[in-house]
Design a protein around this motif. Structure first.
Motif: not given
Length: 304
Positions: A227-232, A264-265
């Motif tokens: 989720e953090e990867l998606i947010t950034r 997820a990515l």
């Protein structure tokens, strides 16, 4: 001759003649200083050594795993250069003892200075962020040149590296800085990223990019959620493929495929736009290959 490394004075009566180099940056540093014939041991390469040092490396003793303390001392080194600081820690299965302990045995030691811990016996959690720079690499090489009796070669090498860095920076000057994440694929499908105190951040900066996780500075590798990867949402993702002495950048392709196939990515910009590239852990090391690594990243993020 006395030089200071990571706050510790290193004194030698004569230039050391029996050098043991641990990890990629240390091995390549010794070859680059023209001291391959003094190597009595090398260990733990993350990838093929950068050219033109491949032939020299093939002629020196090498073990893929870090030697235990007894095995290292059996090579009778008078100088041990480590590319990372965990071998001189007081704990961990890779530790061979503190630098103070080795000095009592007559073995002088050195850590590639961008990875200096704040105290002898500490490891990655103690990296001084102010040390993580190319200027530190240059000063480190000059210090080693004086200590090892190859001052002129060190000066020449620093000039070569400065020119390579300047050429890359000139090429990317004035261009937008894409956000890049350097991802470590863990066996359980999770990810860690190279943080702001990892030298990979400096490689990205030289290449005209910025680390999407550069604000994280507690340690070099930080676990992040998907989720953090998606947010950034980095514009570009680089792998951090490691660790075998035969590896080239092509060996990063399986890591690329894993990231690209992670559902997820799938909505992230880097995956959607096919901007995930193989990259070597060795290429984000603080050492002589950093300018070449920066040039490659510049080619990826600023294609012409």
């Amino acid at each position: 001759m006395t030089e200071t490394n990571c706050g510790i004075e290193v004194t030698v009566a004569e230039p050391p003649e029996r050098i043991y180099a641990l990890y990629q940056p240390a091995v390549e540093t010794i070859h680059a200083l023209g001291l391959s014939d003094r190597l009595v041991g090398t260990a733990f390469l993350d990838a093929q050594v950068v050219e033109p040092y491949g032939q020299a490396q093939a002629r020196v003793p090498y073990v893929p795993d870090l030697p235990q303390r007894e095995a290292l001392l059996a090579a009778n080194p008078d100088f041990v250069l480590a590319g990372y600081n965990n071998v001189f820690a007081t704990s961990g299965n890779e530790a061979i003892g503190t630098r103070a302990e080795l000095a009592e045995l007559g073995v002088r030691t050195w850590i590639n200075a961008p990875l200096c811990p704040s105290e002898d016996g500490l490891s990655d959690e103690a990296i001084d962020p102010a040390q993580v720079s190319m200027d530190t690499v240059y000063r480190d090489l000059n210090s080693l040149g004086r200590l090892l009796g190859v001052r002129e070669r060190a000066d020449e090498l620093v000039s070569e590296l400065r020119a390579q860095v300047a050429a890359v920076q000139q090429r990317v000057a004035g261009k937008p800085k894409p956000k890049v994440a350097i991802l470590l694929n863990d066996d359980d499908g999770s990810y860690r990223v190279a943080s702001g105190i990892d030298f990979g951040s400096r490689v990205l900066e030289m290449a005209g990019a910025e680390n999407a996780f550069g604000d994280l500075t507690n340690k070099r590798h930080v676990a992040v959620s998907k989720e953090e990867l998606i947010t950034r949402d980095p514009d570009v993702i680089l792998t951090s493929t490691c660790c075998d002495a035969s590896f080239t950048v092509a060996d990063g392709e399986p890591d690329v495929r894993q990231i690209m196939a992670d559902p997820a990515l799938s909505a992230s910009t880097a995956v959607r736009q096919d901007q995930v590239y193989p990259f070597l852990f060795a290429d984000r090391a603080a050492g002589v290959r950093a300018p070449q690594a920066a040039a490659r990243v510049a080619d990826l993020v600023h294609p012409e």
